[in-house]
Design a protein around this motif. Structure first.
Motif, PDB file in Angstrom:
ATOM      1  N   VAL A 185      36.681  56.745 -35.947  1.00 38.30           N
ATOM      2  CA  VAL A 185      36.630  58.123 -36.449  1.00 38.30           C
ATOM      3  C   VAL A 185      35.206  58.645 -36.346  1.00 38.30           C
ATOM      4  N   THR A 186      34.261  57.826 -36.741  1.00 34.37           N
ATOM      5  CA  THR A 186      32.849  58.126 -36.552  1.00 34.37           C
ATOM      6  C   THR A 186      32.216  56.961 -35.806  1.00 34.37           C
ATOM      7  N   ALA A 187      31.097  57.232 -35.147  1.00 39.65           N
ATOM      8  CA  ALA A 187      30.436  56.192 -34.372  1.00 39.65           C
ATOM      9  C   ALA A 187      28.936  56.335 -34.501  1.00 39.65           C
ATOM     10  N   SER A 188      28.238  55.240 -34.259  1.00 41.98           N
ATOM     11  CA  SER A 188      26.781  55.237 -34.302  1.00 41.98           C
ATOM     12  C   SER A 188      26.225  56.020 -33.124  1.00 41.98           C
ATOM     13  N   ALA A 189      24.925  56.224 -33.127  1.00 44.36           N
ATOM     14  CA  ALA A 189      24.271  56.891 -32.003  1.00 44.36           C
ATOM     15  C   ALA A 189      24.425  56.053 -30.739  1.00 44.36           C
ATOM     16  N   ALA A 190      24.433  56.741 -29.612  1.00 40.36           N
ATOM     17  CA  ALA A 190      24.593  56.072 -28.322  1.00 40.36           C
ATOM     18  C   ALA A 190      23.365  55.246 -27.981  1.00 40.36           C
ATOM     19  N   GLN A 191      23.610  54.085 -27.366  1.00 35.93           N
ATOM     20  CA  GLN A 191      22.546  53.242 -26.828  1.00 35.93           C
ATOM     21  C   GLN A 191      22.901  52.875 -25.394  1.00 35.93           C
ATOM     22  N   VAL A 192      21.874  52.591 -24.605  1.00 35.44           N
ATOM     23  CA  VAL A 192      22.120  52.086 -23.263  1.00 35.44           C
ATOM     24  C   VAL A 192      22.542  50.623 -23.368  1.00 35.44           C
ATOM     25  N   PHE A 193      23.721  50.315 -22.874  1.00 34.05           N
ATOM     26  CA  PHE A 193      24.241  48.952 -22.907  1.00 34.05           C
ATOM     27  C   PHE A 193      23.847  48.178 -21.647  1.00 34.05           C
ATOM     28  N   PHE A 194      23.896  48.869 -20.489  1.00 36.15           N
ATOM     29  CA  PHE A 194      23.586  48.198 -19.229  1.00 36.15           C
ATOM     30  C   PHE A 194      23.051  49.225 -18.241  1.00 36.15           C
TER      31      PHE A 194
END
Length: 461
Positions: A185-194
Motif C-alpha cells: 500500500v505504501t513503499a519506501s523511497a526508491a533505491q538503485v538495486f542494480f
C-alpha cells in the motif's frame, strides 16, 4: 519492458511456456512462509498478436499440472482489468505472500505507447486468484519516469518485501530499482538495486540458492545473469554467458523440484511474443542449453508472463471458476513452432504467431460420419469443417451430405512418431492419415519415419 536501445516493447518474465519433461517446481524470488505444495501452477500474462487482433491489456490466467502444457482460463479472456491509470496493464507478476494469500503487480501501460511514463504500478490483493480486491496504484519512483516490469520478493533479512522494477535513474539510463514495503500500500523511497553502467531492464530474482542470490535481466537483446551473496542494493555482479533467441527479454528463472535442473525463460520483444527456454544443471555455472520446443506450449497470444506454484485444490478451484477453453490448437511434431490453421480455406501449418489467430482455433466435435471419430470445426467459421478433397484438406461449408460427413471425419490415434501425441486417420480412406507436406495438410499413406512425424500433432491450447 523493452529498453530504448532496441525495438520497442515492454518486457519481462517470459515463460512462458513451461519447464521440463519432468514435473517441475517454481522458485520466484524467496519462498514464502506458506509456499504451495503439489504439482500445479498458475500463469499470469497479457496478450498481443501481430496485427493486434488478439491484444488485450488485462490480467489473463492459465493453469498447468506439469508446468509444460497450459490451459488458458476464461476462454483466454482477462479475469480482471485495471480501472485506473492508463486502464491497461503489461508484465503482470503474481506473488504468494508470507500469509499464503496473493498479491498481483503489473506495469501501468495499455498498448505500446512508450511515451506514457508512469511512476505507478497496478496492485491487487487476492486470497485465491478467483476474486481480486483492494485495487490500487502504488507510486514507486519520484522521478518522471516509467516503473516497468515490477516483481516482488521476500527479503527475510529486512523483514519486508522488495519490489524491483525497471526505470531511468539520475544516471540517464535504465537500471533496476527497488522499493521496500510491508503491505503493498505504501513503499519506501526508491533505491538503485542494480546498475552495471549500461541499460538493463526486466529483473528476475532467484533468492537463497546455495547461499547465493541470482538476478537475470535483459542487456541489449540478450539475457544475462548477475549474482550476490546478499540482497543488498548494489551488491550484484555480472557473471553469466548471455543467451538469446533473436531479440530476447523478460527472463524468468525456474527450478525443477524433481531434479537438479534450472530453466531460464525468455520472451521475444516484438509483438509476436514467442517464449523460449534454456536449461542448466548448475545455476552457478551461468551457461545454458536450449530446451526442445516440443516440451512446452505457451497460452495463445501470451506475453511477458509470471508463474506461481499453487496447490491441486487451488488448481481445481480456478478451473471450476473460470473454465477451460471450448477450442483447441494443434502443434506440429516435427515443426513445433508451427500450428494447424486455415488460410484462404486451405488447411496448413504456419509458424506461430499470426493473425487472425482464430484461424488456429478448432472445436474437436464428434465425427460427422461416426461419433467415435472427430471432426475439426472452425471457431471463426463455425459452419465450416476441415475435410479432404483430392486428398488435400480444405475448410468447406458442411452441406449436410454423407460425402462431406465422411470426408470430414477422422479417428484420433496415438501419435505415430510419439505415442503421447496424436495422429488422425481418415474415416473413408483408412490407409491415409492427416499429414503436412510443404506445410499444406493432406491425407496420405505413411511409410517412412518422416511421414509419421509429419502426421503427428499435439492437441492443446
Amino acid at each position: 519492458m523493452s529498453d530504448r536501445s532496441g525495438p520497442p516493447g515492454p518486457s519481462r518474465r517470459g515463460v512462458l511456456g513451461a519447464m521440463a519433461a519432468l514435473t517441475a517446481g517454481l522458485t520466484l524470488g524467496a519462498p514464502s512462509a506458506r509456499a504451495a505444495t503439489g504439482t500445479s501452477y498458475v500463469m499470469g500474462y497479457f496478450t498481443e498478436s501481430p496485427n493486434g487482433n488478439g491484444s488485450d491489456y488485462g490480467l489473463h490466467l492459465a493453469v498447468s499440472t506439469d508446468s509444460l502444457q497450459w490451459t488458458p482460463l476464461n476462454q483466454n479472456n482477462p479475469v480482471v482489468t485495471p480501472t485506473g491509470g492508463t486502464g491497461g496493464l503489461r508484465d503482470p507478476f503474481i506473488l504468494r505472500k508470507q500469509d499464503g494469500t496473493f498479491v498481483v503487480l503489473a506495469t501501468d501501460l495499455k498498448g505500446t505507447d512508450w511515451s506514457l511514463q508512469s511512476q505507478y504500478i497496478h496492485v491487487w490483493d487476492s486470497t485465491d486468484l478467483r476474486t481480486f480486491t483492494n485495487y490500487r496504484r502504488l507510486k514507486l519512483h519520484d522521478m518522471a519516469t516509467h516503473s516497468w516490469a515490477p516483481e516482488a520478493f521476500w527479503d527475510a533479512g529486512r523483514g519486508r518485501y522488495g519490489i524491483i522494477y525497471s526505470a531511468v535513474n539520475s544516471s540517464g539510463h535504465d537500471v533496476i530499482m527497488v522499493n521496500y514495503t510491508t503491505d503493498f500500500v505504501t513503499a519506501s523511497a526508491a533505491q538503485v538495486f542494480f546498475d552495471p553502467g549500461y541499460d538493463v531492464i526486466d529483473g528476475d530474482l532467484a533468492v537463497g540458492v546455495n547461499g547465493m542470490n541470482y538476478l537475470y535481466f535483459k542487456k541489449d537483446q540478450t539475457l544475462v545473469g548477475a549474482r550476490s551473496a546478499s540482497l543488498d542494493p548494489g551488491s550484484f555482479t555480472v557473471f553469466s554467458t548471455p543467451v538469446s533467441h533473436g531479440g530476447t527479454e523478460a527472463p524468468i528463472l525456474v527450478k525443477s523440484q524433481t531434479s537438479s535442473a534450472w530453466y531460464l525463460w525468455g520472451d521475444t520483444y516484438t509483438p509476436n511474443g514467442v517464449f523460449y527456454a534454456w536449461q542448466s544443471t548448475d545455476l552457478a555455472a551461468g551457461t545454458w542449453t536450449a530446451v526442445d520446443q516440443r516440451l512446452y506450449t505457451q497460452p495463445l497470444n501470451s506475453k511477458h508472463a509470471a508463474i506461481q506454484a499453487i496447490t491441486t485444490t487451488e488448481y481445481n478451484n480456478l478451473l471450476a471458476k473460470w473454465g477451460a477453453p471450448a477450442w483447441n490448437r494443434l502443434k506440429s511434431y516435427n515443426y513445433p513452432a508451427r500450428y494447424v490453421r486455415h488460410s484462404n480455406y486451405v488447411g496448413r501449418i504456419d509458424e506461430y504467431p499470426f493473425d487472425p489467430y482464430t484461424d488456429s482455433e478448432w472445436k474437436l466435435v464428434p465425427g460427422l460420419a461416426d461419433s467415435a471419430g472427430v471432426s475439426f470445426q472452425s471457431v471463426n467459421y463455425p459452419t465450416r469443417c476441415l475435410r479432404h478433397y483430392n486428398y488435400q484438406l480444405q475448410l468447406d461449408v458442411n452441406d449436410g451430405t454423407s460425402t462431406f460427413a465422411q470426408d470430414a471425419t477422422f479417428y484420433r490415434t496415438a501419435g505415430l512418431a510419439d505415442t503421447s501425441w496424436s495422429s488422425f486417420r481418415s474415416y473413408n480412406n483408412p490407409d491415409r492419415y492427416i499429414r503436412h507436406a510443404n506445410y499444406v495438410l493432406r491425407i496420405d499413406p505413411l511409410s517412412t519415419s518422416t511421414d509419421k512425424a509429419d502426421a503427428t500433432f499435439w492437441v492443446g491450447y
